[in-house]
Write a protein that holds these residues in place. Structure first.
Motif, PDB file in Angstrom:
ATOM      1  N   ASN A 312      71.132 -37.233 -28.738  1.00 14.03           N
ATOM      2  CA  ASN A 312      71.982 -36.518 -27.795  1.00 14.03           C
ATOM      3  C   ASN A 312      73.422 -36.737 -28.221  1.00 14.03           C
ATOM      4  O   ASN A 312      74.043 -37.740 -27.873  1.00 14.03           O
ATOM      5  CB  ASN A 312      71.751 -37.027 -26.377  1.00 14.03           C
ATOM      6  CG  ASN A 312      72.553 -36.244 -25.360  1.00 14.03           C
ATOM      7  OD1 ASN A 312      73.355 -35.387 -25.720  1.00 14.03           O
ATOM      8  ND2 ASN A 312      72.326 -36.540 -24.084  1.00 14.03           N
ATOM      9  N   LYS A 313      73.946 -35.780 -28.975  1.00 11.08           N
ATOM     10  CA  LYS A 313      75.261 -35.994 -29.594  1.00 11.08           C
ATOM     11  C   LYS A 313      76.373 -36.118 -28.564  1.00 11.08           C
ATOM     12  O   LYS A 313      77.446 -36.629 -28.868  1.00 11.08           O
ATOM     13  CB  LYS A 313      75.558 -34.855 -30.583  1.00 11.08           C
ATOM     14  CG  LYS A 313      74.614 -34.902 -31.776  1.00 11.08           C
ATOM     15  CD  LYS A 313      74.967 -33.884 -32.839  1.00 11.08           C
ATOM     16  CE  LYS A 313      74.163 -34.125 -34.101  1.00 11.08           C
ATOM     17  NZ  LYS A 313      72.709 -34.092 -33.878  1.00 11.08           N
ATOM     18  N   ALA A 314      76.130 -35.694 -27.347  1.00  8.38           N
ATOM     19  CA  ALA A 314      77.164 -35.799 -26.316  1.00  8.38           C
ATOM     20  C   ALA A 314      77.466 -37.251 -25.971  1.00  8.38           C
ATOM     21  O   ALA A 314      78.589 -37.574 -25.586  1.00  8.38           O
ATOM     22  CB  ALA A 314      76.726 -35.052 -25.059  1.00  8.38           C
ATOM     23  N   ILE A 315      76.469 -38.131 -26.099  1.00 14.29           N
ATOM     24  CA  ILE A 315      76.707 -39.531 -25.717  1.00 14.29           C
ATOM     25  C   ILE A 315      76.289 -40.526 -26.793  1.00 14.29           C
ATOM     26  O   ILE A 315      76.723 -41.664 -26.791  1.00 14.29           O
ATOM     27  CB  ILE A 315      75.961 -39.902 -24.410  1.00 14.29           C
ATOM     28  CG1 ILE A 315      74.471 -39.641 -24.554  1.00 14.29           C
ATOM     29  CG2 ILE A 315      76.533 -39.148 -23.221  1.00 14.29           C
ATOM     30  CD1 ILE A 315      73.642 -40.284 -23.475  1.00 14.29           C
ATOM     31  N   GLN A 316      75.440 -40.090 -27.732  1.00 17.82           N
ATOM     32  CA  GLN A 316      74.938 -41.038 -28.729  1.00 17.82           C
ATOM     33  C   GLN A 316      75.681 -40.959 -30.056  1.00 17.82           C
ATOM     34  O   GLN A 316      75.572 -41.858 -30.876  1.00 17.82           O
ATOM     35  CB  GLN A 316      73.448 -40.776 -28.988  1.00 17.82           C
ATOM     36  CG  GLN A 316      72.547 -41.181 -27.862  1.00 17.82           C
ATOM     37  CD  GLN A 316      71.107 -40.810 -28.163  1.00 17.82           C
ATOM     38  OE1 GLN A 316      70.577 -39.846 -27.633  1.00 17.82           O
ATOM     39  NE2 GLN A 316      70.470 -41.564 -29.025  1.00 17.82           N
ATOM     40  N   ALA A 317      76.390 -39.843 -30.295  1.00 16.75           N
ATOM     41  CA  ALA A 317      77.097 -39.689 -31.562  1.00 16.75           C
ATOM     42  C   ALA A 317      78.573 -39.992 -31.348  1.00 16.75           C
ATOM     43  O   ALA A 317      79.138 -39.666 -30.310  1.00 16.75           O
ATOM     44  CB  ALA A 317      76.925 -38.263 -32.076  1.00 16.75           C
ATOM     45  N   THR A 318      79.194 -40.640 -32.323  1.00 10.97           N
ATOM     46  CA  THR A 318      80.628 -40.930 -32.220  1.00 10.97           C
ATOM     47  C   THR A 318      81.351 -40.276 -33.392  1.00 10.97           C
ATOM     48  O   THR A 318      80.806 -40.172 -34.494  1.00 10.97           O
ATOM     49  CB  THR A 318      80.904 -42.440 -32.249  1.00 10.97           C
ATOM     50  OG1 THR A 318      80.340 -43.002 -33.433  1.00 10.97           O
ATOM     51  CG2 THR A 318      80.318 -43.131 -31.027  1.00 10.97           C
TER      52      THR A 318
END
Lengths: 624, 368
Positions: A312-318
């Motif tokens: 979930n790139k909204a919260i897991q990707a930086t």
């Protein structure tokens, strides 16, 4: 022997007391003996009959799992009936002959049926073996027609999860899977036993205790063929609660459509309470694929995909925040007094610091500009000066004050807190002191800075509402199956951005000009009748050390990430958006149009069509 | 004194024999129960239990050597140790199945609540032996015994192990009734209880009421306790007169019985050995208990008499509650069947209990 003892209680007295005990004991044993006689001799025949086929059985009744709905009460996740072909080995005797008849009558593969039965042999012969799960109607009809030739074979109805919009919001809704031994051991799943399905990811997991409900069951008497004769006692199952999300499925679909084939994420929130209106992450996965166990090759394909569809790139990707971080630098510089509204710096296109030249994205330079102009034109040189004057630690304090470097606590698992560097952090992490030159790159959001799209959405929402930082919220309400409200979502304030209203107004002026002024970096996304404020960002994937090649020579996976954060309408915002497009190159050209589409869809919904559930239009295919 | 010939002459062979018969029936039934369980978790339990029996016999033999009157002097120390262990269990005990009951002592796991039963019996016997009169105890004189019983009782309730807590209470109650409660006090206590009960009930939370009602009437929980009792009754009843034969119990072999090695072991026995086997077991228990009472009758001094009554009461209540429960006569409560159910701590306690009874009998002619 002590004298007083003989006087007060002699042997005769004790013996009399003991007689009382004796009577009690004999009575008790007489009762036990009579009961035993009654059970074994008087009623023995009847109990022997009941034990012969072990007629009294316990059947579980699964509770219907709660539904998940969007903020308009659009049904996102519900249950569909499915049929499992089940056999109780003890009732199917002789098993081999039954399996042969079953295979002959239905065209199922006899070998597979044998294997399945064999694998279950270790367990009790009374435990039903699932021969085939989720069978189709033809097979169901074939089995039902031969019911009396197939002792011990039954069709069991089981509810399976259905995700109405396929891979839309898959990361947010999550998926289900069979509970494993570790999870059973934690004690966090009371009433669950092995074989049960539980939420493994997303809302399905974090709202498991609401959605699950309580299992019921019944005692039934069966005949020698395993057919139920009568129900003795029933405890009804309690259906799970329904979960109403803050998500607007229509907006979610628009965001996902805009991302298209790009990897990236869109987060839209309500700036007034932190409710998440859309949370899109691409590429995605279809939670329906996990229902009843995902196929090995499908799982391998998901895990092996370099674009990380399970994340979930909204919260897991930086990502490095890049120029969107200039918002923080401007707030910090103003509040700390290293610049004011009249401070100007001259941008010749680069700044020399130490033995190195730090360039502005605009080769020709911006000339003289103040903080408002520097924001709207995203001048790097201006913020290099701010960075030099502030130093990394002061900047980090404001970044944290804006909610960066810490999880937003949105209520989903695996949230990444991101990273806001300080001098002490670098010393501890690498054993090397902070270099003066790093103050420059950190001020324009490069260097070690890492943020999630969700953090940036909450930050820009806070700027939009005048400085209040909310905890993002996904669940609007939880309702029992009968409509009774179990829990209401509540806006939670995490803090205030630590700057004065005047300084906040200057930054908001800069962000307004990004879109609404002629020289703004995102002037191309203006909307008729709605003022939009925002900030572009272009995050370098790797340092090109000055010898910048022509864009078409750069491989796709080395292209820059495109950022855009925005809120609208500028004066009293109703929506705040953060968009990241991996390798999208320019914030203004790749990310800003996505933000505009989402804002338009929310503020002018009449222009957007209703989203269609995936299975409602069978010939639908991919929309364009 | 250790070689006094009178010691050997007064040794109670009957108590020992009854114990050994029960132990033998226990191992055989346990073997059947273990054999029936397809899971590996219980394999070899009968073997472990045999080791426990041997250790139990050792403890029993060792307990003959010391004059039981020594226990009277040491009772406060043993009692205090026991309370300390009960507190330790709450703080650092090993949790299993929702309650903390075990204390790790090296490789062994000890269940202090089991020892608490004997400790309370010792402490009360010591107190009552000094204070006993034919008039019976009045309320003021009962405060101290209530404190002695109440402290371990509450600690065991906290674990929570309601079955054992209830037994501690029953042992204390039996001993107190034996030494007599003065008539008006008895009426007063009874009257107070009758008035207080509805009041307490009124203040209980709904789920607590439900739990108590289910406890009293297992049929209210047809998927849990109620189902267990039905299966247990089918197992016992289907044994009929002569039983289905060793290892042939269908209820047992098909894992329809819950907790077949511990609380429901009697059902396994009754199914396989029928009325004949079950009556044999009941007779063995009855003899054990009657001989326990005879030890009290033949003792010449109050501590021995009262202690023998307490220890016999302990065995009696275990048997009555366990067998009553599996036959559907009593509420469902986790109480093991002495000498037969699987469980090391419980077995040690029961062996020690018989050891002390024999000890009292051996020294019946010895007075200080």
């Amino acid at each position: 022997m002590p004298q007083h003892f003989l006087k007060t209680a002699d042997a005769d007295w004790y013996r009399r007391r003991l007689n009382g005990a004796l009577v009690l004991v004999l009575t008790a044993f007489l009762v036990l003996g009579l009961r035993l006689f009654h059970l074994q001799v008087v009623q023995g025949e009847e109990y022997r009959r009941l034990s012969e086929n072990n007629c009294i059985r316990l059947q579980g009744i699964d509770p219907p799992r709660g539904q998940i709905l969007d903020r308009q009460r659009l049904l996102l996740v519900d249950n569909r009936p499915s049929f499992n072909l089940v056999m109780v080995p003890r009732d199917a005797k002789p098993v081999e002959a039954t399996l042969e008849r079953l295979a002959a009558g239905t065209g199922l593969d006899l070998g597979e049926l044998r294997d399945t039965t064999e694998r279950a042999r270790a367990k009790s012969a009374y435990r039903p073996v699932v021969l085939r799960s989720d069978i189709d109607r033809d097979l169901l009809a074939a089995v039902e027609a031969r019911r009396y030739d197939l002792p011990g074979v039954t069709v069991e109805v089981k509810a399976l999860r259905r995700y109405a919009y396929g891979d839309s919001a898959g990361h947010l809704l999550g998926y289900m899977g069979e509970i494993n031994t570790d999870e059973l051991g934690t004690g966090r799943y009371p009433g669950c036993r092995s074989g049960d399905s539980i939420g493994k990811f997303g809302i399905e997991k974090t709202c498991e205790h609401f959605l699950r409900g309580e299992r019921g069951g019944r005692q039934v008497e069966v005949d020698a063929r395993g057919q139920m004769i009568r129900v003795l006692k029933t405890v009804d199952a309690v259906p799970g609660h329904n979960v109403l999300l803050t998500i607007d499925q229509r907006l979610q679909a628009v965001a996902e459509q805009c991302l298209g084939d790009h990897a990236g994420a869109v987060v839209a929130v309500d700036p007034d309470n932190g409710e998440v209106l859309a949370m899109a992450s691409r590429p995605g996965f279809d939670p329906n694929a996990f229902v009843g166990g995902i196929k090995r090759q499908d799982w391998q394909a998901l895990v092996g995909n370099p674009l990380r569809p399970m994340e979930n790139k909204a919260i897991q990707a930086t990502y490095p925040p890049a120029s969107t971080y200039k918002i923080v630098a401007a707030l910090a510089g103003l509040q700390e007094g290293v610049i004011n509204s009249r401070s100007e710096f001259f941008c010749p296109g680069a700044l020399r610091f130490g033995d190195r030249s730090y360039r502005c994205w605009r080769r020709g330079g911006h000339g003289n500009l103040n903080v408002v102009e520097a924001l709207s034109q995203s001048c790097d040189v201006f913020f290099y000066h701010v960075g030099i004057k502030l130093g990394v630690d002061r900047l980090a304090r404001y970044a944290r004050g804006c909610g960066l470097g810490a999880a937003t606590e949105v209520g989903l698992d695996h949230e990444d807190p991101g990273l806001i560097p300080t001098a002490a952090w670098k010393k501890g992490r690498f054993g090397v002191p902070w270099q003066g030159g790093e103050n420059l790159s950190v001020a324009i959001g490069q260097g070690y800075n890492l943020v999630t799209p969700m953090q940036m959405a909450m930050l820009i929402a806070a700027i939009g509402n005048g400085g209040t930082l909310y905890q993002p919220q996904l669940v609007r309400a939880v309702e029992a199956a009968d409509g009774r409200v179990v829990q209401n979502g509540q806006a939670t304030v995490k803090g205030r951005i630590p700057v004065s209203p005047g300084h906040m107004a200057l930054v908001r002026e800069g962000l307004w000009r990004v879109v609404q002024s002629e020289r703004g970096t995102a002037k191309g996304i203006r909307l008729a009748g709605i003022d939009v404020s925002g900030k572009t960002g272009t995050a370098q994937v790797f340092s090109r050390k000055g010898e910048r090649g022509r864009d078409d020579q750069v491989a796709d996976h080395l292209k820059d990430h495109a950022w855009f954060v925005a809120y609208a309408p500028s004066q009293a915002p109703r929506i705040a958006v953060a968009v990241i497009i991996e390798h999208g190159e320019h914030g203004s050209s790749a990310a800003a149009p996505v933000a505009r589409a989402v804002i338009q869809a929310y503020l002018a919904p009449e222009t957007i069509p209703e989203p269609a559930p995936v299975d409602a239009s069978e010939a639908g295919g991919d929309e364009e | 004194m250790m070689f006094d010939r009178r010691l050997a002459k007064n040794f109670h062979w009957g108590l020992l024999a009854a114990t050994l018969v029960l132990a033998a029936m226990g191992v055989v039934t346990l073997y059947s129960a273990v054999n029936a369980d397809p899971g590996a978790s219980s394999s070899g339990l009968h073997f472990k239990q045999m080791i426990w029996y041997l250790m139990g016999l050792g403890v029993m033999t060792a307990s003959f050597l010391v004059n039981y009157k020594t226990l009277e002097r040491w009772a406060p120390v043993l009692y205090s140790l026991c309370v300390i262990m009960l507190v330790a269990v709450l703080v650092a005990g090993r949790a299993a199945g929702g309650s903390r009951r075990w204390l790790a002592l090296g490789p062994l796991f000890l269940q202090p609540s089991e020892l608490a039963k004997i400790a309370v019996a010792l402490m009360l016997a010591r107190h009552y032996a000094k204070e006993v009169t034919t008039r019976g105890f009045v309320l003021r004189e009962l405060i101290w015994p209530m404190a002695i019983t109440g402290l371990p009782f509450l600690l065991i309730v906290r674990q929570p192990d309601l079955g054992t807590a209830m037994l501690v209470m029953l042992i204390a109650l039996s001993m107190t009734l034996f030494v007599k409660i003065e008539r008006r006090t008895a009426i007063g206590i009874f009257g107070f209880g009758a008035v207080a009960l509805p009041v307490v009930w009124h203040f209980l939370k709904e789920y607590q009421k439900q739990r108590i009602l289910t406890f009293l009437d297992p049929d209210r929980d047809p998927l849990g306790a109620g189902y267990h009792i039905i299966q247990s009754k089918i197992a016992i009843g289907s044994g009929m007169l002569s039983g289905k034969g060793f290892l042939k119990g269908t209820q047992n072999t098909l894992s329809f019985l819950p907790e077949q090695h511990t609380d429901f072991i009697f059902s396994v026995l009754a199914e396989e050995w029928g009325f004949a086997g079950a009556v044999l077991l009941l007779v063995a228990f009855l003899l054990l208990i009657l001989w326990g009472l005879s030890v009290a009758a033949e003792s010449r001094e109050p501590f021995g008499i009262i202690l023998a009554v307490g220890l016999t009461a302990m065995i009696f209540w275990h048997v009555a509650i366990n067998i009553g429960m599996v036959m559907g006569l009593m509420p469902v409560v986790g109480v093991p069947l002495p000498f037969v159910s699987y469980g090391g701590s419980s077995l040690m306690t029961n062996m020690l209990c018989v050891g002390i009874l024999i000890n009292i009998r051996m020294r019946r002619f010895m007075t200080e």
